[in-house]
Design an enzyme around this catalytic site. Structure first.
Site, PDB file in Angstrom:
ATOM      1  N   ASN A 209     -17.912   5.581  21.655  1.00  0.00           N
ATOM      2  CA  ASN A 209     -16.523   6.164  21.038  1.00  0.00           C
ATOM      3  C   ASN A 209     -15.828   5.488  21.562  1.00  0.00           C
ATOM      4  O   ASN A 209     -15.603   5.250  23.113  1.00  0.00           O
ATOM      5  CB  ASN A 209     -15.705   7.110  20.192  1.00  0.00           C
ATOM      6  CG  ASN A 209     -15.876   7.818  21.923  1.00  0.00           C
ATOM      7  OD1 ASN A 209     -15.359   8.332  22.690  1.00  0.00           O
ATOM      8  ND2 ASN A 209     -17.028   8.929  21.664  1.00  0.00           N
ATOM      9  N   ASP A 278     -21.053  13.855  18.121  1.00  0.00           N
ATOM     10  CA  ASP A 278     -21.486  15.211  17.411  1.00  0.00           C
ATOM     11  C   ASP A 278     -22.596  15.073  16.791  1.00  0.00           C
ATOM     12  O   ASP A 278     -23.641  15.439  16.978  1.00  0.00           O
ATOM     13  CB  ASP A 278     -20.693  15.476  15.969  1.00  0.00           C
ATOM     14  CG  ASP A 278     -18.825  15.108  16.168  1.00  0.00           C
ATOM     15  OD1 ASP A 278     -18.910  16.017  16.846  1.00  0.00           O
ATOM     16  OD2 ASP A 278     -18.504  14.930  15.285  1.00  0.00           O
ATOM     17  N   ILE A 306     -19.637  21.546  21.987  1.00  0.00           N
ATOM     18  CA  ILE A 306     -19.778  23.193  23.429  1.00  0.00           C
ATOM     19  C   ILE A 306     -18.321  23.644  23.812  1.00  0.00           C
ATOM     20  O   ILE A 306     -18.726  24.568  23.746  1.00  0.00           O
ATOM     21  CB  ILE A 306     -19.015  21.586  24.921  1.00  0.00           C
ATOM     22  CG1 ILE A 306     -20.799  20.281  24.867  1.00  0.00           C
ATOM     23  CG2 ILE A 306     -19.223  22.055  26.178  1.00  0.00           C
ATOM     24  CD1 ILE A 306     -19.657  18.934  25.476  1.00  0.00           C
ATOM     25  N   LYS A 336     -10.190  22.854  12.807  1.00  0.00           N
ATOM     26  CA  LYS A 336     -10.512  23.170  13.784  1.00  0.00           C
ATOM     27  C   LYS A 336     -10.641  24.499  15.032  1.00  0.00           C
ATOM     28  O   LYS A 336     -11.873  24.973  15.315  1.00  0.00           O
ATOM     29  CB  LYS A 336     -10.235  22.002  14.609  1.00  0.00           C
ATOM     30  CG  LYS A 336     -11.436  20.511  13.934  1.00  0.00           C
ATOM     31  CD  LYS A 336     -10.975  19.504  14.889  1.00  0.00           C
ATOM     32  CE  LYS A 336     -11.863  18.185  14.426  1.00  0.00           C
ATOM     33  NZ  LYS A 336     -11.349  17.005  14.462  1.00  0.00           N
ATOM     34  N   LYS A 340     -13.666  27.293  15.236  1.00  0.00           N
ATOM     35  CA  LYS A 340     -14.627  27.003  16.877  1.00  0.00           C
ATOM     36  C   LYS A 340     -13.942  28.469  17.347  1.00  0.00           C
ATOM     37  O   LYS A 340     -14.449  28.808  18.799  1.00  0.00           O
ATOM     38  CB  LYS A 340     -14.120  25.208  17.408  1.00  0.00           C
ATOM     39  CG  LYS A 340     -14.450  24.474  17.034  1.00  0.00           C
ATOM     40  CD  LYS A 340     -14.327  23.189  17.826  1.00  0.00           C
ATOM     41  CE  LYS A 340     -14.380  21.951  17.040  1.00  0.00           C
ATOM     42  NZ  LYS A 340     -15.633  21.330  17.848  1.00  0.00           N
TER      43      LYS A 340
END
Ligand code: PMT
Length: 401
Positions: A209, A278, A306, A336, A340
Protein backbone atom coordinates in the site's frame (compact mmCIF):
# COMPACT_ATOMS: atom_id res chain seq x y z
CA UNK A 1 17.98 3.00 31.74
CA UNK A 2 18.44 2.57 28.03
CA UNK A 3 20.73 5.14 26.45
CA UNK A 4 20.62 3.60 22.97
CA UNK A 5 21.68 6.08 20.30
CA UNK A 6 22.43 8.82 22.82
CA UNK A 7 25.62 10.61 21.89
CA UNK A 8 27.81 11.24 24.92
CA UNK A 9 30.95 13.29 24.68
CA UNK A 10 33.05 12.44 27.71
CA UNK A 11 35.75 14.99 28.50
CA UNK A 12 38.58 13.88 30.76
CA UNK A 13 40.98 16.40 32.29
CA UNK A 14 44.21 15.85 34.19
CA UNK A 15 43.50 14.71 37.72
CA UNK A 16 44.09 11.54 39.72
CA UNK A 17 40.33 10.80 39.52
CA UNK A 18 40.64 10.32 35.72
CA UNK A 19 40.62 6.56 36.33
CA UNK A 20 36.96 6.83 37.45
CA UNK A 21 36.07 8.20 34.00
CA UNK A 22 36.98 4.82 32.52
CA UNK A 23 34.31 3.14 34.64
CA UNK A 24 31.82 5.86 33.64
CA UNK A 25 32.61 5.21 29.97
CA UNK A 26 32.01 1.49 30.52
CA UNK A 27 28.62 2.08 32.16
CA UNK A 28 27.52 4.46 29.40
CA UNK A 29 28.51 2.02 26.65
CA UNK A 30 26.78 -0.83 28.49
CA UNK A 31 23.57 1.24 28.58
CA UNK A 32 23.72 1.60 24.78
CA UNK A 33 25.18 5.11 24.49
CA UNK A 34 27.67 6.03 21.81
CA UNK A 35 30.63 7.53 23.63
CA UNK A 36 33.39 9.72 22.21
CA UNK A 37 36.17 10.56 24.63
CA UNK A 38 38.17 13.77 24.47
CA UNK A 39 41.17 14.03 26.80
CA UNK A 40 43.36 16.99 27.68
CA UNK A 41 47.09 16.44 27.34
CA UNK A 42 47.37 16.34 31.15
CA UNK A 43 44.68 13.63 31.37
CA UNK A 44 46.76 11.34 29.17
CA UNK A 45 49.45 11.43 31.89
CA UNK A 46 47.01 9.73 34.30
CA UNK A 47 45.17 7.25 32.04
CA UNK A 48 46.19 6.04 28.60
CA UNK A 49 43.83 6.91 25.73
CA UNK A 50 43.98 3.21 24.81
CA UNK A 51 41.89 2.39 27.90
CA UNK A 52 39.03 4.56 26.62
CA UNK A 53 39.48 3.32 23.07
CA UNK A 54 39.08 -0.26 24.23
CA UNK A 55 36.01 0.61 26.31
CA UNK A 56 34.18 2.76 23.74
CA UNK A 57 35.37 1.29 20.45
CA UNK A 58 36.17 4.85 19.29
CA UNK A 59 39.52 6.52 18.96
CA UNK A 60 40.23 9.18 21.58
CA UNK A 61 40.74 12.80 20.54
CA UNK A 62 43.36 14.81 22.38
CA UNK A 63 44.52 17.51 20.01
CA UNK A 64 42.75 20.39 18.28
CA UNK A 65 45.27 20.27 15.47
CA UNK A 66 45.26 16.52 14.82
CA UNK A 67 44.60 16.34 11.07
CA UNK A 68 43.69 12.62 11.16
CA UNK A 69 40.93 13.22 13.68
CA UNK A 70 39.80 16.40 12.01
CA UNK A 71 39.45 14.45 8.74
CA UNK A 72 37.35 11.73 10.45
CA UNK A 73 35.10 13.96 12.58
CA UNK A 74 36.16 17.61 12.87
CA UNK A 75 35.76 19.43 16.16
CA UNK A 76 32.69 21.34 15.00
CA UNK A 77 31.08 18.09 13.82
CA UNK A 78 31.91 16.50 17.17
CA UNK A 79 30.37 19.48 18.98
CA UNK A 80 27.20 19.07 16.88
CA UNK A 81 27.20 15.29 17.30
CA UNK A 82 26.95 15.43 21.11
CA UNK A 83 23.61 15.18 22.94
CA UNK A 84 25.40 15.83 26.21
CA UNK A 85 28.96 16.75 27.17
CA UNK A 86 30.19 15.43 30.52
CA UNK A 87 33.58 16.56 31.77
CA UNK A 88 34.70 14.17 34.52
CA UNK A 89 36.96 14.85 36.24
CA UNK A 90 37.03 18.62 35.71
CA UNK A 91 40.09 20.26 37.27
CA UNK A 92 40.21 23.78 38.73
CA UNK A 93 42.31 24.86 35.77
CA UNK A 94 39.84 23.47 33.23
CA UNK A 95 36.88 25.16 34.94
CA UNK A 96 38.74 28.48 35.10
CA UNK A 97 39.48 28.30 31.37
CA UNK A 98 35.88 27.37 30.60
CA UNK A 99 34.56 30.20 32.80
CA UNK A 100 36.81 32.62 30.92
CA UNK A 101 35.34 31.43 27.60
CA UNK A 102 38.72 30.21 26.41
CA UNK A 103 39.05 27.72 23.59
CA UNK A 104 42.73 26.91 23.84
CA UNK A 105 42.55 23.13 23.57
CA UNK A 106 40.18 20.63 21.97
CA UNK A 107 37.98 20.06 25.03
CA UNK A 108 37.37 23.73 25.85
CA UNK A 109 36.79 24.42 22.14
CA UNK A 110 34.14 21.70 22.03
CA UNK A 111 32.44 23.06 25.15
CA UNK A 112 32.31 26.52 23.58
CA UNK A 113 31.21 25.21 20.18
CA UNK A 114 28.46 22.82 21.28
CA UNK A 115 24.76 23.53 21.66
CA UNK A 116 24.40 20.42 23.81
CA UNK A 117 24.18 20.79 27.60
CA UNK A 118 27.55 20.64 29.33
CA UNK A 119 27.91 18.92 32.72
CA UNK A 120 31.05 19.47 34.75
CA UNK A 121 32.09 17.08 37.54
CA UNK A 122 34.75 18.85 39.62
CA UNK A 123 37.60 16.93 41.24
CA UNK A 124 40.46 18.54 43.14
CA UNK A 125 42.11 19.02 46.51
CA UNK A 126 39.71 20.48 49.11
CA UNK A 127 41.78 23.66 49.46
CA UNK A 128 41.72 24.21 45.70
CA UNK A 129 37.94 23.69 45.77
CA UNK A 130 37.57 26.26 48.57
CA UNK A 131 39.72 28.80 46.73
CA UNK A 132 37.81 31.98 45.85
CA UNK A 133 38.84 31.78 42.18
CA UNK A 134 37.48 28.22 41.87
CA UNK A 135 34.22 29.21 43.55
CA UNK A 136 33.97 32.16 41.17
CA UNK A 137 34.48 29.79 38.19
CA UNK A 138 31.69 27.54 39.46
CA UNK A 139 29.31 30.50 39.82
CA UNK A 140 30.17 31.64 36.30
CA UNK A 141 29.62 28.17 34.83
CA UNK A 142 26.26 27.93 36.61
CA UNK A 143 25.43 31.32 35.13
CA UNK A 144 26.19 29.80 31.70
CA UNK A 145 23.55 27.13 32.54
CA UNK A 146 26.17 24.41 32.80
CA UNK A 147 25.37 21.53 35.11
CA UNK A 148 27.68 21.12 38.10
CA UNK A 149 27.76 17.51 39.28
CA UNK A 150 29.57 17.34 42.60
CA UNK A 151 31.99 17.32 44.17
CA UNK A 152 31.59 14.78 46.97
CA UNK A 153 33.33 15.21 50.30
CA UNK A 154 35.63 12.66 51.92
CA UNK A 155 39.13 11.34 51.96
CA UNK A 156 41.29 12.60 49.10
CA UNK A 157 44.21 11.07 47.22
CA UNK A 158 46.58 13.61 48.84
CA UNK A 159 45.45 12.57 52.35
CA UNK A 160 43.26 15.66 53.00
CA UNK A 161 39.63 15.24 53.98
CA UNK A 162 36.92 17.54 52.64
CA UNK A 163 34.94 18.50 49.52
CA UNK A 164 36.61 17.93 46.15
CA UNK A 165 36.25 14.21 45.46
CA UNK A 166 34.88 13.26 42.04
CA UNK A 167 31.43 11.68 42.26
CA UNK A 168 31.61 7.90 41.88
CA UNK A 169 31.11 6.59 38.33
CA UNK A 170 27.73 5.02 39.26
CA UNK A 171 26.51 8.37 40.61
CA UNK A 172 27.61 10.22 37.46
CA UNK A 173 25.97 7.54 35.33
CA UNK A 174 22.74 8.02 37.30
CA UNK A 175 22.88 11.78 36.65
CA UNK A 176 23.31 11.16 32.92
CA UNK A 177 20.25 8.87 32.98
CA UNK A 178 18.21 11.43 34.90
CA UNK A 179 19.26 14.11 32.43
CA UNK A 180 17.68 12.13 29.60
CA UNK A 181 14.70 11.06 31.68
CA UNK A 182 12.75 14.30 31.41
CA UNK A 183 9.75 15.12 29.28
CA UNK A 184 6.10 14.16 29.05
CA UNK A 185 6.86 10.49 28.44
CA UNK A 186 10.04 10.20 30.50
CA UNK A 187 10.83 6.56 31.19
CA UNK A 188 7.82 5.31 29.22
CA UNK A 189 8.62 2.32 27.01
CA UNK A 190 6.87 2.82 23.69
CA UNK A 191 6.49 0.34 20.85
CA UNK A 192 5.40 1.77 17.50
CA UNK A 193 4.51 0.23 14.16
CA UNK A 194 5.00 2.26 10.99
CA UNK A 195 4.86 2.06 7.22
CA UNK A 196 3.24 -0.51 4.97
CA UNK A 197 3.63 -4.26 4.92
CA UNK A 198 4.54 -6.18 1.78
CA UNK A 199 2.79 -9.51 1.27
CA UNK A 200 4.81 -11.64 -1.13
CA UNK A 201 3.11 -13.18 -4.17
CA UNK A 202 6.34 -14.61 -5.49
CA UNK A 203 10.04 -13.71 -5.13
CA UNK A 204 9.61 -10.44 -7.07
CA UNK A 205 6.02 -9.29 -6.49
CA UNK A 206 4.02 -8.29 -3.49
CA UNK A 207 0.74 -6.75 -2.36
CA UNK A 208 1.44 -3.44 -0.63
CA UNK A 209 0.00 0.00 0.00
CA UNK A 210 0.99 3.66 -0.23
CA UNK A 211 2.13 4.24 3.34
CA UNK A 212 5.49 6.07 3.40
CA UNK A 213 6.14 5.58 7.12
CA UNK A 214 6.25 9.36 7.69
CA UNK A 215 3.46 9.49 10.26
CA UNK A 216 4.86 6.57 12.29
CA UNK A 217 8.42 7.91 12.19
CA UNK A 218 7.11 11.33 13.29
CA UNK A 219 5.34 9.64 16.23
CA UNK A 220 8.61 7.90 17.12
CA UNK A 221 10.56 11.16 17.00
CA UNK A 222 7.95 13.09 19.01
CA UNK A 223 7.90 10.39 21.71
CA UNK A 224 11.67 10.13 21.95
CA UNK A 225 11.88 13.93 22.24
CA UNK A 226 9.57 13.64 25.24
CA UNK A 227 11.84 11.13 26.95
CA UNK A 228 10.24 7.82 25.91
CA UNK A 229 12.33 4.74 25.13
CA UNK A 230 11.10 4.03 21.64
CA UNK A 231 11.22 0.83 19.60
CA UNK A 232 9.95 1.19 16.06
CA UNK A 233 8.87 -1.83 14.03
CA UNK A 234 9.01 -0.50 10.50
CA UNK A 235 7.73 -1.90 7.24
CA UNK A 236 9.70 -1.37 4.01
CA UNK A 237 10.22 2.40 3.85
CA UNK A 238 13.10 4.68 2.94
CA UNK A 239 12.96 6.80 6.09
CA UNK A 240 15.91 7.78 8.27
CA UNK A 241 15.68 6.45 11.82
CA UNK A 242 15.09 9.31 14.29
CA UNK A 243 17.95 9.76 16.75
CA UNK A 244 17.46 7.71 19.91
CA UNK A 245 15.00 5.26 18.38
CA UNK A 246 15.64 1.51 18.17
CA UNK A 247 14.44 0.29 14.78
CA UNK A 248 13.45 -3.20 13.65
CA UNK A 249 12.81 -3.66 9.95
CA UNK A 250 10.23 -6.14 8.71
CA UNK A 251 8.51 -6.89 5.41
CA UNK A 252 5.24 -8.68 6.05
CA UNK A 253 2.34 -8.43 8.48
CA UNK A 254 3.27 -11.81 9.97
CA UNK A 255 6.80 -10.58 10.69
CA UNK A 256 5.45 -7.34 12.17
CA UNK A 257 3.06 -9.37 14.33
CA UNK A 258 5.87 -11.60 15.58
CA UNK A 259 8.26 -8.69 16.38
CA UNK A 260 5.51 -6.79 18.20
CA UNK A 261 4.27 -9.74 20.24
CA UNK A 262 7.84 -10.55 21.38
CA UNK A 263 8.27 -7.04 22.79
CA UNK A 264 4.87 -5.84 23.82
CA UNK A 265 4.82 -7.34 27.31
CA UNK A 266 7.64 -5.02 28.34
CA UNK A 267 6.14 -1.83 26.96
CA UNK A 268 3.79 0.74 28.47
CA UNK A 269 2.49 2.28 25.27
CA UNK A 270 1.68 0.70 21.91
CA UNK A 271 1.13 2.97 18.91
CA UNK A 272 -0.12 1.30 15.73
CA UNK A 273 0.54 3.72 12.90
CA UNK A 274 1.30 1.04 10.32
CA UNK A 275 -0.94 0.35 7.37
CA UNK A 276 -0.91 -3.41 7.86
CA UNK A 277 -2.23 -5.59 5.05
CA UNK A 278 -5.46 -7.25 6.23
CA UNK A 279 -4.86 -10.22 3.89
CA UNK A 280 -1.87 -12.08 2.47
CA UNK A 281 -1.63 -14.56 -0.38
CA UNK A 282 -2.39 -18.04 0.92
CA UNK A 283 0.74 -19.19 -0.84
CA UNK A 284 3.77 -17.25 -1.95
CA UNK A 285 5.11 -18.93 -5.10
CA UNK A 286 8.70 -20.16 -4.80
CA UNK A 287 9.42 -19.06 -8.39
CA UNK A 288 8.23 -16.06 -10.39
CA UNK A 289 4.60 -16.57 -11.49
CA UNK A 290 4.38 -16.91 -15.28
CA UNK A 291 1.72 -15.39 -17.50
CA UNK A 292 -0.82 -18.05 -18.51
CA UNK A 293 -4.59 -17.60 -18.95
CA UNK A 294 -6.62 -14.36 -19.24
CA UNK A 295 -7.37 -14.37 -15.54
CA UNK A 296 -5.31 -15.08 -12.48
CA UNK A 297 -6.97 -15.82 -9.18
CA UNK A 298 -5.02 -15.40 -6.00
CA UNK A 299 -6.43 -16.79 -2.79
CA UNK A 300 -5.94 -14.44 0.15
CA UNK A 301 -6.14 -15.27 3.82
CA UNK A 302 -6.58 -12.97 6.83
CA UNK A 303 -3.55 -11.60 8.65
CA UNK A 304 -3.68 -11.38 12.43
CA UNK A 305 -4.84 -8.01 13.71
CA UNK A 306 -1.77 -6.84 15.63
CA UNK A 307 -3.44 -3.95 17.43
CA UNK A 308 -6.47 -6.03 18.47
CA UNK A 309 -4.17 -8.81 19.70
CA UNK A 310 -2.16 -6.34 21.79
CA UNK A 311 -5.30 -4.71 23.22
CA UNK A 312 -6.70 -8.10 24.25
CA UNK A 313 -3.64 -9.05 26.33
CA UNK A 314 -4.31 -9.42 30.04
CA UNK A 315 -1.92 -6.61 31.01
CA UNK A 316 -2.15 -4.68 27.80
CA UNK A 317 -0.18 -1.46 27.40
CA UNK A 318 -2.03 1.77 26.62
CA UNK A 319 -3.13 1.27 23.01
CA UNK A 320 -3.20 3.92 20.29
CA UNK A 321 -4.69 3.11 16.89
CA UNK A 322 -4.80 4.99 13.62
CA UNK A 323 -7.60 4.77 11.10
CA UNK A 324 -7.16 5.72 7.46
CA UNK A 325 -10.56 6.29 5.88
CA UNK A 326 -11.81 7.62 2.57
CA UNK A 327 -15.33 8.36 3.90
CA UNK A 328 -17.47 8.37 7.11
CA UNK A 329 -14.39 9.09 9.17
CA UNK A 330 -16.03 9.27 12.59
CA UNK A 331 -18.30 6.25 12.17
CA UNK A 332 -15.56 3.92 10.90
CA UNK A 333 -12.90 5.15 13.32
CA UNK A 334 -15.20 4.82 16.32
CA UNK A 335 -16.16 1.33 15.20
CA UNK A 336 -12.48 0.35 15.05
CA UNK A 337 -11.84 1.85 18.49
CA UNK A 338 -14.70 -0.10 20.03
CA UNK A 339 -14.25 -3.39 18.11
CA UNK A 340 -10.50 -3.55 18.76
CA UNK A 341 -11.03 -2.33 22.36
CA UNK A 342 -8.30 0.28 22.14
CA UNK A 343 -7.85 3.35 24.30
CA UNK A 344 -7.64 6.06 21.67
CA UNK A 345 -7.72 6.31 17.88
CA UNK A 346 -6.48 8.98 15.49
CA UNK A 347 -8.43 9.06 12.25
CA UNK A 348 -7.22 10.58 9.00
CA UNK A 349 -8.85 11.01 5.64
CA UNK A 350 -6.75 9.49 2.89
CA UNK A 351 -6.88 9.57 -0.86
CA UNK A 352 -7.94 13.25 -0.87
CA UNK A 353 -6.22 16.61 -0.55
CA UNK A 354 -6.17 16.32 3.25
CA UNK A 355 -2.87 14.47 3.49
CA UNK A 356 -2.69 10.99 5.02
CA UNK A 357 -0.72 8.50 2.93
CA UNK A 358 2.63 9.58 1.42
CA UNK A 359 2.08 13.28 2.02
CA UNK A 360 4.33 15.30 4.35
CA UNK A 361 1.21 16.78 5.96
CA UNK A 362 -1.77 15.33 7.73
CA UNK A 363 -4.82 16.20 9.82
CA UNK A 364 -6.23 13.99 12.57
CA UNK A 365 -9.48 13.63 14.43
CA UNK A 366 -8.78 11.90 17.70
CA UNK A 367 -11.47 9.81 19.41
CA UNK A 368 -11.51 8.34 22.90
CA UNK A 369 -14.32 7.12 25.09
CA UNK A 370 -16.53 10.14 25.69
CA UNK A 371 -14.56 12.68 23.67
CA UNK A 372 -12.94 13.80 20.48
CA UNK A 373 -10.63 16.53 19.23
CA UNK A 374 -9.54 17.76 15.83
CA UNK A 375 -5.92 18.47 15.04
CA UNK A 376 -5.84 20.55 11.85
CA UNK A 377 -3.64 20.02 8.79
CA UNK A 378 0.05 20.57 9.46
CA UNK A 379 3.35 18.78 8.88
CA UNK A 380 3.47 15.29 10.35
CA UNK A 381 6.11 15.96 13.02
CA UNK A 382 4.24 18.96 14.41
CA UNK A 383 1.02 16.95 14.28
CA UNK A 384 2.65 14.03 16.09
CA UNK A 385 3.85 16.41 18.82
CA UNK A 386 0.32 17.82 19.21
CA UNK A 387 -1.18 14.35 19.25
CA UNK A 388 1.14 12.97 21.92
CA UNK A 389 0.51 16.03 24.12
CA UNK A 390 -3.23 15.36 23.89
CA UNK A 391 -2.73 11.62 24.32
CA UNK A 392 -0.51 12.04 27.41
CA UNK A 393 -3.49 13.21 29.51
CA UNK A 394 -5.43 10.05 28.65
CA UNK A 395 -2.36 7.85 28.99
CA UNK A 396 -1.64 9.04 32.53
CA UNK A 397 -5.32 8.98 33.48
CA UNK A 398 -5.40 5.26 32.60
CA UNK A 399 -1.99 4.20 33.82
CA UNK A 400 -2.31 6.36 36.94
CA UNK A 401 1.36 7.32 37.00
O1 PMT B 1 2.90 6.29 6.36
P1 PMT B 1 2.29 7.60 5.87
O2 PMT B 1 2.45 7.77 4.39
O3 PMT B 1 2.79 8.77 6.65
O4 PMT B 1 0.72 7.50 6.12
C1 PMT B 1 0.21 7.47 7.41
C2 PMT B 1 -1.01 6.58 7.54
C3 PMT B 1 -2.12 7.15 6.69
C4 PMT B 1 -0.69 5.16 7.07
C5 PMT B 1 -1.38 6.57 9.04
O5 PMT B 1 -1.70 7.87 9.47
C6 PMT B 1 -2.60 5.67 9.31
O6 PMT B 1 -3.74 6.08 9.20
N1 PMT B 1 -2.35 4.38 9.67
C7 PMT B 1 -3.39 3.36 9.85
C8 PMT B 1 -3.74 2.77 8.51
C9 PMT B 1 -5.05 1.97 8.49
O7 PMT B 1 -5.85 2.11 7.67
O8 PMT B 1 -5.21 1.19 9.40
P2 PMT B 1 -6.55 0.23 9.47
O9 PMT B 1 -7.78 1.01 9.47
O10 PMT B 1 -6.36 -0.86 8.49
O11 PMT B 1 -6.31 -0.35 10.89
C10 PMT B 1 -6.70 0.31 12.08
C11 PMT B 1 -5.60 0.13 13.11
O12 PMT B 1 -5.31 -1.25 13.31
C12 PMT B 1 -4.29 0.78 12.72
O13 PMT B 1 -3.76 1.32 13.89
C13 PMT B 1 -3.44 -0.39 12.21
O14 PMT B 1 -2.06 -0.18 12.42
C14 PMT B 1 -3.95 -1.55 13.06
N2 PMT B 1 -3.89 -2.85 12.36
C15 PMT B 1 -4.63 -3.10 11.27
C16 PMT B 1 -4.60 -4.34 10.68
C17 PMT B 1 -3.76 -5.34 11.21
N3 PMT B 1 -3.68 -6.56 10.67
N4 PMT B 1 -3.02 -5.06 12.30
C18 PMT B 1 -3.07 -3.84 12.88
O15 PMT B 1 -2.36 -3.59 13.87
Amino acid sequence: MNLTNRHLLLGVTGGIAAYKAAELARLLVKAGAEVQVVMTQAATRFVAPLTFEALTGNSVCTDLFDSAHEAAMGHIELARWADLVVVAPATADFMARLAAGRADDLLTTLCVATKAPVAVAPAMNQQMWANAATQESIKTLEGFHMLIWGPAAGEQACGDVGPGRLFEAAQLFQLVCEHFATGLFAGVRALITAGPTHEALDPVRFIGNRSSGRMGFAMAQALVEEGAEVTLVAGPVSMKTPRGVTRIDIESAMQMHSEVMQRVTTCDLFVATAAVADYRPQQSAAEKIKKSGEKLTIELIRNPDILANVASLENSPYTVGFAAETERLEEYAQRKRIDKRIDIIAANLVGAAEGGFESTQNALTVFWEGGQQQLPLTDKLRLARQFITLMSEHFYARTGT
